[in-house]
Design an enzyme around this catalytic site. Structure first.
Site, PDB file in Angstrom:
ATOM      1  N   CYS A   2       0.715  -1.168  -0.092  1.00 55.90           N
ATOM      2  CA  CYS A   2       0.132   0.052   0.157  1.00 55.90           C
ATOM      3  C   CYS A   2       0.800   1.421  -0.001  1.00 55.90           C
ATOM      4  CB  CYS A   2      -1.001   0.079   0.732  1.00 55.90           C
ATOM      5  SG  CYS A   2      -1.986  -1.539   1.143  1.00 55.90           S
ATOM      6  N   ARG A  27       2.480   1.472  -5.884  1.00 63.10           N
ATOM      7  CA  ARG A  27       2.066   0.065  -4.576  1.00 63.10           C
ATOM      8  C   ARG A  27       1.137  -0.513  -4.636  1.00 63.10           C
ATOM      9  NH1 ARG A  27       7.209   1.825  -1.297  1.00 63.10           N
ATOM     10  NH2 ARG A  27       5.827   0.214   0.070  1.00 63.10           N
ATOM     11  N   TRP A  79      -3.090  -2.219  -1.432  1.00 60.87           N
ATOM     12  CA  TRP A  79      -3.676  -3.437  -2.000  1.00 60.87           C
ATOM     13  C   TRP A  79      -4.489  -4.442  -1.183  1.00 60.87           C
ATOM     14  CZ3 TRP A  79      -0.930  -8.467  -1.779  1.00 60.87           C
ATOM     15  CH2 TRP A  79      -0.859  -8.687  -2.395  1.00 60.87           C
ATOM     16  N   LYS A 502       7.649 -11.738 -17.606  1.00 57.23           N
ATOM     17  CA  LYS A 502       7.445  -9.822 -18.107  1.00 57.23           C
ATOM     18  C   LYS A 502       5.796 -10.127 -18.912  1.00 57.23           C
ATOM     19  CE  LYS A 502      10.119  -6.875 -16.668  1.00 57.23           C
ATOM     20  NZ  LYS A 502       9.671  -7.920 -15.298  1.00 57.23           N
ATOM     21  N   HIS A 521      12.385 -33.175 -22.964  1.00 59.02           N
ATOM     22  CA  HIS A 521      11.527 -34.109 -21.694  1.00 59.02           C
ATOM     23  C   HIS A 521      10.574 -33.989 -21.274  1.00 59.02           C
ATOM     24  CE1 HIS A 521      16.041 -35.358 -21.874  1.00 59.02           C
ATOM     25  NE2 HIS A 521      16.580 -33.988 -20.705  1.00 59.02           N
TER      26      HIS A 521
HETATM   27  C1  AGP Z   1       8.936  -7.969 -11.266  1.00 54.18           C
HETATM   28  O1  AGP Z   1       8.846  -7.105 -12.609  1.00 54.18           O
HETATM   29  C2  AGP Z   1       7.794  -7.961 -10.842  1.00 54.18           C
HETATM   30  N1  AGP Z   1       6.731  -7.175 -10.766  1.00 54.18           N
HETATM   31  C3  AGP Z   1       8.073  -8.655  -9.517  1.00 54.18           C
HETATM   32  O2  AGP Z   1       8.800  -9.737  -9.977  1.00 54.18           O
HETATM   33  C4  AGP Z   1       9.386  -8.495  -8.361  1.00 54.18           C
HETATM   34  O3  AGP Z   1      10.651  -8.062  -9.105  1.00 54.18           O
HETATM   35  C5  AGP Z   1       9.643  -8.805  -7.389  1.00 54.18           C
HETATM   36  O4  AGP Z   1       8.418  -8.376  -6.756  1.00 54.18           O
HETATM   37  C6  AGP Z   1      10.853  -8.285  -6.435  1.00 54.18           C
HETATM   38  O5  AGP Z   1      10.523  -7.296  -5.703  1.00 54.18           O
HETATM   39  P1  AGP Z   1      12.048  -6.235  -5.375  1.00 54.18           P
HETATM   40  O6  AGP Z   1      12.811  -6.629  -6.333  1.00 54.18           O
HETATM   41  O7  AGP Z   1      11.716  -4.988  -4.908  1.00 54.18           O
HETATM   42  O8  AGP Z   1      12.176  -6.910  -4.157  1.00 54.18           O
END
Ligand code: AGP
Length: 629
Positions: A2, A27, A79, A502, A521
């Site tokens: 949030c 956020r 969130w 992505k 596999h």
């Molecule tokens: C990446 O595109 C993400 N949305 C997500 O996977 C992110 O990398 C992950 O939550 C880790 O975040 P951080 O690097 O802020 O710890």
């Protein structure tokens, strides 16, 4: 998770809070809400507004039904964790008497018992959230304390001592015309200290500095389990939960509001992709010394500590985990130390073998990811040394680590990490090379040459970016796909995983990354006539003919009807007969290649999501930093 904003000062609080929320919306965007304190003198009222959905919904509500002017206010962008993303569950939450409004980031784990206690006292809850108990408890605690300047902060301390879990709380009280109080445990909170043009002091609270960057770059970092009061006349005061005074750490933010604007791009993600040459250059800046030597000043572990290391764990989540997978190839090759890579949410629960001679490298763009933070704490409990690779100055993960290597990507606003990832990969190289340098190097010439090769990376990323128009066109042609597969071997395998992530998170298309050799596999059964398969091809100069094997893998999928999209080095002619589309990248040493091969995959996912009409910067169900486990 949030986003939280608070303001006390001479400006219109609602304007300041809404501007902060706009910058923090990445956020969380399930709902948004604000509360302001109105009225002259000691006894006033609170006015609040909240709405499910994006901040724009709240702004429309406020345009139709404006709140009265005020100079003290709080705001929240959510969130959802406890309770669905509805108007009713949007923050702020008010106490039963309407005198206290609270916003919260985190999870209050013992909320059920506290809720029952409040209900026994006759409180009727107005939401399904864990947060609401704090508003009721705060109102009671405040009423039970004698009047005095410290009353509101003491009430917050009384409440915090009863809470379990993770929380940043910010509260306003109808009887407190000049004061906001806030608290943090395991969730982020920073304070901004500014001054308007006429010299009047103003104070800000934010989940991160983006909340107030348009007003001040002077920030204060709070420690764990602290309560902060910002008061119009008394200024800032910080204590721990028992009331003992604490000193926040002062720092100046090294970027300005312009860095957190779209700067003419349609999406923050596009801007951040374009910034990557600069971000990579800044991450290398000052760290590549003379004669192939590396200079890593922020690593606060002694050379002897580093020589004693006999095992490395790299622990991270999501995209940062993919950077960690690349680190394994590089660090093991350069240092001959065994490296294990693990998603943070699994790490501590399987009781990994850690001791003083283990180095745990935690990677986190935000520095606030709860899974990673908990893994870090577990590693420290087991006496391991912890080195953080992080982008956010002042965040919790670097503060709790033994050493930190900051990536200098600048603020990353788009939920999908791009420049964050590239700079994490570069930082991992620096860690690997530094370890090799300190411990004595097996491939001395190769390592010295790699240090020089690192200098070329910003230009190579820029070259890739110059050739992205055909990739965009390709993206548009793939927008109706149901499934897209990504293949790679060696360091290109994590790149394939990152390309698939992505695409999933932005375009909501089923995508999977595979080690190219694993395909036969099982997963090869997924391939049907026309299935797009993106293959990240290693350099023809890669060791043990990995290149040749991947070229064979392209033929295998093509023979089964796949539409092959091949990312290959300039001059690699071997792939031409089997590629329906070729995306060229500059010649780069094998271990450094992910820094260039990832870029087209970012552009591809962004274009596909845009073509499908999705919000590229704020994909559904996601939040930028995940501050709950
Ligand atoms: C990446 O595109 C993400 N949305 C997500 O996977 C992110 O990398 C992950 O939550 C880790 O975040 P951080 O690097 O802020 O710890």
């Amino acid at each position: 998770m949030c986003g939280i904003v608070g303001y006390v000062g001479p400006q219109d609080a609602l304007d300041v809070v809404l501007e902060g929320l706009r910058r923090l919306e990445y956020r969380g965007y399930d709902s948004a809400g604000v509360a302001v304190r109105i009225g002259d003198g000691a006894s006033g009222e609170l006015a609040s507004a909240k709405k499910a959905g994006k901040l724009a919904n709240l702004e429309k509500l406020l345009a139709d039904s404006p709140l009265p002017a005020s100079t003290i206010g709080i705001g929240h962008t959510r969130w959802a964790t406890h309770g669905g993303p509805t108007d009713r569950n949007a923050h702020p939450h008010l106490s039963a008497d309407g005198r206290v409004a609270v916003i919260h980031n985190g999870i209050i784990e013992n909320f059920a018992a506290l809720r029952t206690e409040c209900e026994r006292r006759g409180v009727e809850f107005a939401s399904d959230t864990d947060t609401e108990v704090t508003a009721h408890l705060l109102a009671v605690a405040y009423d039970e304390l004698p009047a005095g300047p410290d009353r509101f902060a003491e009430a917050m301390r009384v409440v915090c001592r009863r809470l379990e879990g993770a929380f940043t709380l910010v509260a306003t009280h109808a009887d407190e015309p000049d004061t906001l109080v806030a608290a943090r445990r395991n969730s982020p909170l920073v304070v901004g200290i500014g001054e308007t043009a006429d010299g009047t002091a103003e104070y800000f609270l934010g989940s991160d500095v983006a909340a107030f960057i348009a007003h001040t770059r002077e920030a204060r970092e709070l420690g764990q389990d602290q309560v902060v009061e910002i008061d119009r006349t008394r200024g800032l005061s910080v204590t721990d939960f028992s009331g003992a005074p604490a000193e926040p750490t002062a720092y100046t933010v090294d970027w300005d509001a312009a860095a957190a604007e779209k700067g003419g791009y349609d999406w923050f993600m596009l801007k951040e992709i374009a910034e990557q040459p600069r971000a990579v250059a800044d991450t290398l800046l000052g760290r590549l010394g003379e004669n192939g030597q590396l200079v890593l000043d922020e690593v606060r572990l002694s050379d002897q500590d580093l020589r004693d290391i006999d095992k490395v764990f790299v622990v991270a989540c999501g995209t940062a985990y993919h950077a960690g997978l690349i680190a394994k190839y590089a660090i093991e090759h350069w240092t001959r130390i065994p490296v294990e890579v693990e998603v943070a949410s699994e790490f501590r629960y399987r009781d990994p073998v850690l001791d003083r001679s283990t180095l745990v490298v935690v990677i986190s763009q935000s520095g606030e990811t709860m899974d990673t933070l908990m893994a870090l704490r577990h590693a420290k409990d087991q006496k391991a040394r912890v080195l953080a690779i992080c982008n956010a100055n002042g965040s919790t993960i670097p503060r709790e680590s033994d050493a930190v290597l900051y990536t200098h990507a600048g603020p990353e606003v788009a939920v999908a990490s791009t420049k964050g990832f590239l700079t994490q990969v570069v930082a991992c190289y620096l860690v690997g090379l530094f370890l090799a340098q300190v411990r004595g190097i097996k491939y001395e010439d190769e390592v010295a040459a790699i240090v020089e090769d690192l200098r070329g990376l910003p230009d190579q990323v820029a070259q890739v970016l110059e050739q992205m128009e055909p990739v965009r066109a390709l993206g548009r042609s793939l927008a109706d796909s149901n499934t897209i597969l990504f293949l790679g071997r060696h360091v290109a395998f994590p790149v394939a995983l990152e390309g698939a992530l992505k695409l999933k998170e932005l375009a909501y298309i089923h995508a999977e990354g595979f080690a190219a050799g694993e395909l036969k596999h099982g997963p090869i059964a997924l391939i049907d006539e026309g299935t797009p398969v993106v293959v990240v091809v290693p350099s023809p100069r890669s060791r043990e003919s990995v290149h040749g094997k991947v070229v064979s893998n392209i033929q295998e999928v093509r023979a089964r009807g796949a539409r092959t999209i091949v990312i290959a080095e300039e001059g690699d002619e071997d792939v031409v007969p089997y590629a329906d589309h070729i995306i060229r990248v500059p010649r780069t040493p094998t271990l450094l290649a992910p820094v260039v091969t990832t870029v087209p995959l970012q552009v591809l996912a962004c274009e596909i999501a845009d073509t499908r009409g999705y919000d590229v910067d704020q994909p559904r169900n996601l939040a930028k930093s995940v501050t709950v486990e």
